[in-house]
Design an enzyme around this catalytic site. Sequence first.
Site, PDB file in Angstrom:
ATOM      1  N   CYS A  82       0.832  -1.206   0.000  1.00  0.00           N
ATOM      2  CA  CYS A  82       0.000   0.000   0.000  1.00  0.00           C
ATOM      3  C   CYS A  82       0.875   1.268   0.000  1.00  0.00           C
ATOM      4  CB  CYS A  82      -0.979  -0.028   1.166  1.00  0.00           C
ATOM      5  SG  CYS A  82      -2.347   1.147   0.975  1.00  0.00           S
ATOM      6  N   ILE A 139      -7.223  -0.992   1.250  1.00  0.00           N
ATOM      7  CA  ILE A 139      -7.646   0.099   2.125  1.00  0.00           C
ATOM      8  C   ILE A 139      -7.001   1.395   1.625  1.00  0.00           C
ATOM      9  CG2 ILE A 139      -7.680   0.997   4.481  1.00  0.00           C
ATOM     10  CD1 ILE A 139      -7.257  -1.915   5.441  1.00  0.00           C
ATOM     11  N   ARG A 140      -7.798   2.309   1.116  1.00  0.00           N
ATOM     12  CA  ARG A 140      -7.269   3.561   0.516  1.00  0.00           C
ATOM     13  C   ARG A 140      -6.105   3.236  -0.420  1.00  0.00           C
ATOM     14  NH1 ARG A 140      -5.545   7.765   4.747  1.00  0.00           N
ATOM     15  NH2 ARG A 140      -5.388   9.041   2.880  1.00  0.00           N
ATOM     16  N   HIS A 184      -2.933  -5.298   1.346  1.00  0.00           N
ATOM     17  CA  HIS A 184      -2.288  -5.584   2.629  1.00  0.00           C
ATOM     18  C   HIS A 184      -2.250  -7.088   2.894  1.00  0.00           C
ATOM     19  CE1 HIS A 184      -2.245  -1.399   4.252  1.00  0.00           C
ATOM     20  NE2 HIS A 184      -3.277  -1.245   3.448  1.00  0.00           N
ATOM     21  N   GLU A 186      -0.542  -8.634   4.950  1.00  0.00           N
ATOM     22  CA  GLU A 186      -0.327  -8.879   6.383  1.00  0.00           C
ATOM     23  C   GLU A 186      -1.636  -8.909   7.171  1.00  0.00           C
ATOM     24  OE1 GLU A 186      -0.613  -4.417   6.151  1.00  0.00           O
ATOM     25  OE2 GLU A 186       0.143  -6.034   4.875  1.00  0.00           O
TER      26      GLU A 186
END
Length: 205
Positions: A82, A139-140, A184, A186
């Site tokens: 990201c 996410i974004r 992501h 993770e």
Amino acid sequence: MSSEPVIGVLAMQGAVREHVAMLAEAGARAVPVRRAAELSEVDGLVLPGGESTTMSRLLESFELLEPLRARIAAGMPAFGSCAGMILLARQTLDGRPDQQQLGGLDVVVRRNAFGRQVDSFEADLDFAGVDGTVHAVFIRAPWVEKAGDGVEVLASVSGVPGVDDDTARIVAVRQGAVLATAFHPELTPDVRVHRLFVDLVRKAA
């Protein structure tokens, strides 16, 4: 180097503990990195998510920007997720004018390309070098607007809610020992992307 490479996680923002845990499960010894002296001791580095402009400023404040650029230019493996992808790019669209780039990837990345926090989404992706699909959390998230000839596209996504067209958007790339994902890995229990990076670190050594 032993079969257990030492991989740093840039510990300024983002899911640092989650990356440390995934790297350990993937067969590495993971350590937080905040100083140039700590950077000099690792075989590779993960740049986690967060806010890319803030991370850029923190790299300068902690006097890590130039040492990190130098290590990546010298061939140190790096993995950005990201915001980490944004930092590794040679150019960012929709970023702040004073945002610094590490230049480890010959790509142009569009920041917050998929929208704001409320536009977060998940998707199952075909990911080159990984058997089966990878469940990806965005996410974004950025996407890669343009990739140079030396960049391998590992995954793309299309048909995303809120995106005006069905164009396949590049969301994972590799150039040499530098790996980046717009999502992501993770934040899921799937360790395969981290294992791919650990293998890159071993091969680079």
